[in-house]
Design an enzyme around this catalytic site. Structure first.
Site, PDB file in Angstrom:
ATOM      1  N   ARG A  85     -16.248   9.537  10.135  1.00  0.00           N
ATOM      2  CA  ARG A  85     -15.129   9.902  11.010  1.00  0.00           C
ATOM      3  C   ARG A  85     -14.106  10.775  10.300  1.00  0.00           C
ATOM      4  NH1 ARG A  85     -13.098   5.052  12.849  1.00  0.00           N
ATOM      5  NH2 ARG A  85     -14.869   5.035  14.250  1.00  0.00           N
ATOM      6  N   CYS A  88       0.841  -1.194   0.000  1.00  0.00           N
ATOM      7  CA  CYS A  88       0.000   0.000   0.000  1.00  0.00           C
ATOM      8  C   CYS A  88       0.884   1.254   0.000  1.00  0.00           C
ATOM      9  CB  CYS A  88      -0.916  -0.008   1.224  1.00  0.00           C
ATOM     10  SG  CYS A  88      -1.709  -1.608   1.476  1.00  0.00           S
ATOM     11  N   CYS A 110      -9.905   0.731  19.148  1.00  0.00           N
ATOM     12  CA  CYS A 110      -9.637   0.095  17.854  1.00  0.00           C
ATOM     13  C   CYS A 110      -8.215  -0.425  17.807  1.00  0.00           C
ATOM     14  CB  CYS A 110      -9.798   1.108  16.729  1.00  0.00           C
ATOM     15  SG  CYS A 110     -11.335   2.029  16.777  1.00  0.00           S
ATOM     16  N   CYS A 154       1.460   3.606   3.039  1.00  0.00           N
ATOM     17  CA  CYS A 154       1.585   3.049   4.391  1.00  0.00           C
ATOM     18  C   CYS A 154       3.023   2.907   4.889  1.00  0.00           C
ATOM     19  CB  CYS A 154       0.877   1.699   4.469  1.00  0.00           C
ATOM     20  SG  CYS A 154       0.839   1.085   6.176  1.00  0.00           S
TER      21      CYS A 154
HETATM   22  N1  SAM Z   1      -3.284  -4.078   7.565  1.00  0.00           N
HETATM   23  C1  SAM Z   1      -4.671  -3.855   7.691  1.00  0.00           C
HETATM   24  C2  SAM Z   1      -5.323  -3.336   6.434  1.00  0.00           C
HETATM   25  O1  SAM Z   1      -4.654  -2.731   5.619  1.00  0.00           O
HETATM   26  O2  SAM Z   1      -6.538  -3.504   6.304  1.00  0.00           O
HETATM   27  C3  SAM Z   1      -5.052  -2.964   8.856  1.00  0.00           C
HETATM   28  C4  SAM Z   1      -4.216  -1.742   9.207  1.00  0.00           C
HETATM   29  S1  SAM Z   1      -4.127  -0.473   7.944  1.00  0.00           S
HETATM   30  C5  SAM Z   1      -2.821   0.549   8.580  1.00  0.00           C
HETATM   31  C6  SAM Z   1      -5.642   0.453   8.176  1.00  0.00           C
HETATM   32  C7  SAM Z   1      -5.919   1.644   7.300  1.00  0.00           C
HETATM   33  O3  SAM Z   1      -5.148   2.762   7.700  1.00  0.00           O
HETATM   34  C8  SAM Z   1      -5.605   1.548   5.824  1.00  0.00           C
HETATM   35  O4  SAM Z   1      -6.569   0.853   5.129  1.00  0.00           O
HETATM   36  C9  SAM Z   1      -5.591   3.002   5.410  1.00  0.00           C
HETATM   37  O5  SAM Z   1      -6.866   3.412   4.984  1.00  0.00           O
HETATM   38  C10 SAM Z   1      -5.178   3.723   6.681  1.00  0.00           C
HETATM   39  N2  SAM Z   1      -3.844   4.328   6.527  1.00  0.00           N
HETATM   40  C11 SAM Z   1      -2.659   3.690   6.586  1.00  0.00           C
HETATM   41  N3  SAM Z   1      -1.631   4.546   6.385  1.00  0.00           N
HETATM   42  C12 SAM Z   1      -2.173   5.767   6.210  1.00  0.00           C
HETATM   43  C13 SAM Z   1      -1.633   7.060   5.960  1.00  0.00           C
HETATM   44  N4  SAM Z   1      -0.328   7.248   5.819  1.00  0.00           N
HETATM   45  N5  SAM Z   1      -2.484   8.095   5.829  1.00  0.00           N
HETATM   46  C14 SAM Z   1      -3.818   7.897   5.959  1.00  0.00           C
HETATM   47  N6  SAM Z   1      -4.384   6.701   6.196  1.00  0.00           N
HETATM   48  C15 SAM Z   1      -3.580   5.649   6.314  1.00  0.00           C
HETATM   49 FE1  SF4 Z   2      -1.336  -2.098   3.639  1.00  0.00          FE
HETATM   50 FE2  SF4 Z   2      -0.228  -0.956   5.745  1.00  0.00          FE
HETATM   51 FE3  SF4 Z   2      -2.420  -2.491   6.089  1.00  0.00          FE
HETATM   52 FE4  SF4 Z   2      -0.077  -3.583   5.444  1.00  0.00          FE
HETATM   53  S1  SF4 Z   2      -0.544  -2.457   7.335  1.00  0.00           S
HETATM   54  S2  SF4 Z   2      -2.067  -4.022   4.504  1.00  0.00           S
HETATM   55  S3  SF4 Z   2       0.852  -2.065   4.105  1.00  0.00           S
HETATM   56  S4  SF4 Z   2      -2.300  -0.575   4.984  1.00  0.00           S
END
Ligand code: SAM
Ligand code: SF4
Ligand code: DTB
Length: 345
Positions: free
Chosen positions: A264, A61, A101, A64
């Protein structure tokens, strides 16, 4: 108060794009009108986040900091012990959050990890908090296990439009996301599902993302709208900044299309001023992440949020106290939240 409209699941692209094209004042007036038909306009739900497993995620992603593929300097941490999770949950509760959460940087959980998360859910719930977890993709039996442990919400974002998705993530598909959301619903849990803006998407992508969310067979009870938090080392660091009014428009349109959901105002608040956040609340945002950390990045300090709520006369949803400055600058604590209990998702 205007009459509550039925929730629609048949939004067409042109209609959503027409909302995005409205003059700002017309859009905000419409959003506030819808908001008032369904919710106490001055109540905001507070959720606190905790990263229970940090970094080293195999997915790619582009936004991320937790992906193993990018050099972000983030220290990976294994699954947190139960006692530590409970300590953080107690602190969140003491600070006034009603939902806790827990997020894990997994593509999908292994069955033995799930057992530990189930234990966390049971313990946090026993403390009187609503529970939410976000663990990546879930199979049907995994969703059922979490539901049996008493989990209230599962968070799984679609992140962007189907058309823009492959620009952001290549290690799983949009359909994979929808499949997990279906598994969560079938298991009887509430859904928390939203996305991110500010990732170089077009206004049409924003419209399509909201259209997918609103046209789900059942709309998500909770819709997090994140503004991208740019993290050095991630591919999206340096993406063109979003016009803040376009962020407000996204919130307003989410409110109009998903009139009964909590919308949110999620990641990105540290880069917003108070005035912009106030516009988001006016546009129909009625939930925030509360607490000094999101998962790996920072969030406004609790004191700063308390001050903002006080200045705006906002009250935390589901609590007996209203903190509102009166004419003499005193604070009155009013009991009774019956008026917005009915509006809780
Ligand atoms: N790994 C799991 C997943 O991706 O579903 C759960 C954790 S993931 C960090 C949850 C969400 O955080 C992502 O789907 C994304 O929408 C949001 N997210 C992650 N990094 C971000 C960022 N840098 N800025 C804004 N939202 C972010
Ligand atoms: Fe994607 Fe980050 Fe969630 Fe991993 S933790 S699935 S890299 S959003
Ligand atoms: C959501 O929509 N936003 C939260 C939560 N759901 C899991 C996560 C935001 C993460 C922001 C970047 C970070 O702190 O790592």
């Amino acid at each position: 108060m205007s009459e509550a409209q039925a929730t629609r699941h048949d939004w067409r692209s042109e209609e959503v794009q027409a909302l995005f094209a409205l003059p700002f004042n017309d859009l905000l007036f419409q959003a506030q009108t819808v908001h008032r038909a369904h919710f106490d306009p001055n109540a905001v739900q507070l959720s606190t986040l905790l990263s229970i497993k940090t970094g080293a995620c195999p997915e790619d992603c582009a936004y991320c900091p937790q992906s193993v593929r990018f050099e972000t300097g983030l220290k990976a941490e294994p699954l947190m012990p139960l006692q530590e999770v409970m300590r953080a949950a107690q602190e969140a509760k003491d600070n006034g959050a009603t939902r806790f959460c827990m997020g894990a940087a997994w593509r999908s959980p292994k069955d033995r990890d799930l057992e530990k998360v189930e234990e966390m859910v049971r313990e946090v719930k026993a403390m009187g908090l609503e529970t939410c977890v976000t663990l990546g993709m879930l199979k049907q039996h995994q969703a059922q296990r979490l539901a049996a442990a008493g989990l209230d919400y599962y968070n799984h974002n679609i992140d962007t439009s189907p058309e823009h998705y492959s620009e952001i993530i290549t290690t799983r598909t949009f359909e994979d996301r929808l499949e997990t959301l279906g598994n969560v619903r079938d298991a009887g849990m509430k859904v928390c599902c939203g996305g991110i803006v500010g990732m170089g998407e077009s206004p049409t992508d924003r419209a399509e993302m909201l259209r997918v969310l609103a046209n789900l067979p059942e709309q998500p009870e909770s819709v997090p709208i994140n503004e991208l938090v740019q993290v050095p080392g991630t591919p999206l660091d340096g993406a063109a900044p979003l016009d803040p009014f376009d962020f407000v428009r996204t919130i307003a349109i989410a409110r109009i299309m998903m009139p009964r959901s909590h919308v949110r105002l999620s990641a990105g608040r540290t880069q917003m001023n108070d005035e912009l956040q106030a516009l988001c609340f006016f546009a129909g945002a009625n939930s925030i992440f509360y607490g000094e950390r999101l998962l790996t990045t920072s969030n406004p300090q609790n004191d700063k949020d308390r001050q903002l709520f006080q200045r705006l006369g906002l009250k935390p949803e589901g609590q007996g106290a209203v903190v509102k400055a009166d004419a003499c600058g005193d604070h009155h604590h009013h009991a009774g939240v019956a008026e917005h209990a009915a509006a809780t998702a």
